[in-house]
Design a protein around this motif. Structure first.
Motif, short mmCIF file in Angstrom:
data_model
loop_
_atom_site.label_atom_id
_atom_site.label_comp_id
_atom_site.label_asym_id
_atom_site.label_seq_id
_atom_site.Cartn_x
_atom_site.Cartn_y
_atom_site.Cartn_z
N GLY A 97 0.81 -1.22 0.00
CA GLY A 97 0.00 0.00 0.00
C GLY A 97 0.84 1.27 0.00
O GLY A 97 0.32 2.37 0.08
N PHE A 98 2.16 1.12 -0.06
CA PHE A 98 3.05 2.28 -0.11
C PHE A 98 3.01 2.88 -1.51
O PHE A 98 2.75 2.19 -2.49
N SER A 99 3.29 4.16 -1.60
CA SER A 99 3.33 4.81 -2.92
C SER A 99 4.77 4.99 -3.41
O SER A 99 4.99 5.35 -4.54
N GLN A 100 5.75 4.74 -2.53
CA GLN A 100 7.15 4.82 -2.92
C GLN A 100 7.99 3.94 -2.02
O GLN A 100 7.62 3.71 -0.88
N ILE A 101 9.10 3.45 -2.56
CA ILE A 101 10.03 2.64 -1.78
C ILE A 101 11.46 2.95 -2.22
O ILE A 101 11.69 3.36 -3.35
N PRO A 102 12.40 2.77 -1.30
CA PRO A 102 13.81 3.01 -1.66
C PRO A 102 14.37 1.85 -2.49
O PRO A 102 13.91 0.72 -2.39
N VAL A 103 15.36 2.19 -3.30
CA VAL A 103 16.06 1.20 -4.12
C VAL A 103 17.48 1.09 -3.56
O VAL A 103 18.14 2.10 -3.31
N PHE A 104 17.94 -0.16 -3.39
CA PHE A 104 19.25 -0.40 -2.83
C PHE A 104 20.13 -1.18 -3.81
O PHE A 104 19.63 -1.90 -4.67
N SER A 105 21.43 -1.02 -3.63
CA SER A 105 22.43 -1.88 -4.25
C SER A 105 23.13 -2.51 -3.06
O SER A 105 23.95 -1.86 -2.39
N PRO A 109 21.66 2.74 -0.31
CA PRO A 109 20.56 3.35 -1.06
C PRO A 109 21.09 4.03 -2.32
O PRO A 109 22.02 4.82 -2.26
N VAL A 110 20.52 3.65 -3.47
CA VAL A 110 20.99 4.21 -4.74
C VAL A 110 19.88 4.90 -5.54
O VAL A 110 20.13 5.53 -6.55
N GLY A 111 18.65 4.77 -5.08
CA GLY A 111 17.54 5.38 -5.81
C GLY A 111 16.23 5.21 -5.07
O GLY A 111 16.20 4.76 -3.92
N SER A 112 15.17 5.58 -5.75
CA SER A 112 13.83 5.41 -5.21
C SER A 112 12.89 5.10 -6.37
O SER A 112 13.19 5.43 -7.52
N ILE A 113 11.80 4.47 -6.05
CA ILE A 113 10.81 4.15 -7.07
C ILE A 113 9.45 4.51 -6.49
O ILE A 113 9.21 4.32 -5.31
N SER A 114 8.61 5.09 -7.32
CA SER A 114 7.28 5.48 -6.85
C SER A 114 6.26 5.27 -7.96
O SER A 114 6.63 5.03 -9.12
N GLU A 115 5.02 5.38 -7.59
CA GLU A 115 3.96 5.30 -8.60
C GLU A 115 4.20 6.34 -9.69
O GLU A 115 4.01 6.08 -10.87
N ARG A 116 4.65 7.52 -9.28
CA ARG A 116 4.94 8.58 -10.24
C ARG A 116 6.01 8.17 -11.25
O ARG A 116 5.95 8.55 -12.41
N SER A 117 7.00 7.40 -10.77
CA SER A 117 8.07 6.92 -11.66
C SER A 117 7.47 6.13 -12.81
O SER A 117 7.88 6.28 -13.97
N GLU A 138 16.67 1.08 -14.48
CA GLU A 138 16.33 1.86 -15.68
C GLU A 138 15.25 2.91 -15.41
O GLU A 138 15.12 3.86 -16.18
N VAL A 139 14.49 2.73 -14.35
CA VAL A 139 13.35 3.64 -14.11
C VAL A 139 13.42 4.38 -12.78
O VAL A 139 12.59 5.25 -12.52
N MET A 140 14.40 4.05 -11.96
CA MET A 140 14.44 4.64 -10.61
C MET A 140 14.76 6.13 -10.65
O MET A 140 15.40 6.63 -11.58
N ASP A 141 14.30 6.80 -9.61
CA ASP A 141 14.57 8.23 -9.41
C ASP A 141 15.73 8.37 -8.42
O ASP A 141 16.29 7.37 -7.96
N GLU A 142 16.03 9.60 -8.07
CA GLU A 142 17.09 9.88 -7.10
C GLU A 142 16.79 9.19 -5.77
O GLU A 142 15.63 8.98 -5.42
N PRO A 143 17.83 8.84 -5.00
CA PRO A 143 17.58 8.23 -3.68
C PRO A 143 16.95 9.23 -2.72
O PRO A 143 17.12 10.45 -2.88
N THR A 162 10.71 18.81 -0.27
CA THR A 162 11.30 18.59 -1.60
C THR A 162 11.55 17.11 -1.92
O THR A 162 12.08 16.80 -2.97
N SER A 163 11.18 16.22 -1.01
CA SER A 163 11.39 14.79 -1.23
C SER A 163 10.18 14.01 -0.74
O SER A 163 9.56 14.40 0.25
N ASN A 164 9.87 12.91 -1.40
CA ASN A 164 8.73 12.08 -0.99
C ASN A 164 8.92 11.43 0.37
O ASN A 164 7.96 11.15 1.07
N ALA A 165 10.17 11.14 0.70
CA ALA A 165 10.47 10.42 1.94
C ALA A 165 11.92 10.68 2.33
O ALA A 165 12.68 11.28 1.57
#
Length: 187
Positions: A97-105, A109-117, A138-143, A162-165
């Motif tokens: 039910g989250f609208s965004q989550i962090p992306v890790f390597s 943390p290297v990025g973020s992904i959201s419904e908006r992405s 390929e689709v992630m946004d800034e962390p 200025t940031s979703n989370a």
């Protein structure tokens, strides 16, 4: 009105973990005057003593009312690795039910992904099938910004403007995630 001796100013300030500079800024009394009063080098005027004790009382109340960020944060951070397919991220967003989550390597943390992405790529002409086969990298946004768990609510609200989370960092390890929605629950 009778105030405690001026020697109490330093004790109360230290008890509240407030610097002389912070007390000076809040009270309008110069930091050098506070230093001299606390060390007993000068006798402060009645007005100065009143300002300092009233400011210390007000700052003490504010500290009591401060809510630790970890009290409102999500402690079990749901994340995804940058090497996973977008279909996995869509599944995670649906399940949680989250609208965004962090992306890790790994653990970084290297990025973020959201419904908006996703919508950004759909608007650019990608189909959901094409999008779901793409990799997160390929689709992630800034962390999301990384913050200390001791950050003030004012500083946090500035970051969330200025940031979703924001990811909460304790000694180099991510221990939580806080969003604007989490902060709004306090209202």
């Amino acid at each position: 009105m009778k105030f405690p001796p001026t020697s109490e100013i330093r004790k109360r300030r230290k008890l509240l973990d407030i610097t002389q500079t912070e007390l000076a800024t809040a009270s309008g009394v110069s930091q050098s005057t506070i230093t001299k009063v606390e060390s007993g080098k000068i006798s402060a005027s009645y007005d100065t003593v009143v300002k300092l004790f009233e400011t210390l009382e007000m700052m003490g109340e504010q500290k009591k009312n401060a809510i630790p960020i970890m009290d409102i944060a999500t402690k079990d951070v749901v994340s995804i690795q940058e090497t996973e397919p977008v279909s996995r991220a869509i599944e995670l967003l649906k399940i949680t039910g989250f609208s965004q989550i962090p992306v890790f390597s790994g653990d970084i943390p290297v990025g973020s992904i959201s419904e908006r992405s996703f919508f950004k790529f759909i608007r650019s002409g990608k189909t959901m099938e094409q999008l779901s086969r793409m990799m997160i990298s390929e689709v992630m946004d800034e962390p999301f910004p990384s913050i200390s768990e001791n950050i003030s609510m004012d500083a946090l609200s500035t970051i969330l403007a200025t940031s979703n989370a924001a990811l909460i960092n304790r000694k180099g390890k991510i221990v939580g995630l806080v969003t604007s929605a989490d902060v709004l629950k306090l209202v």
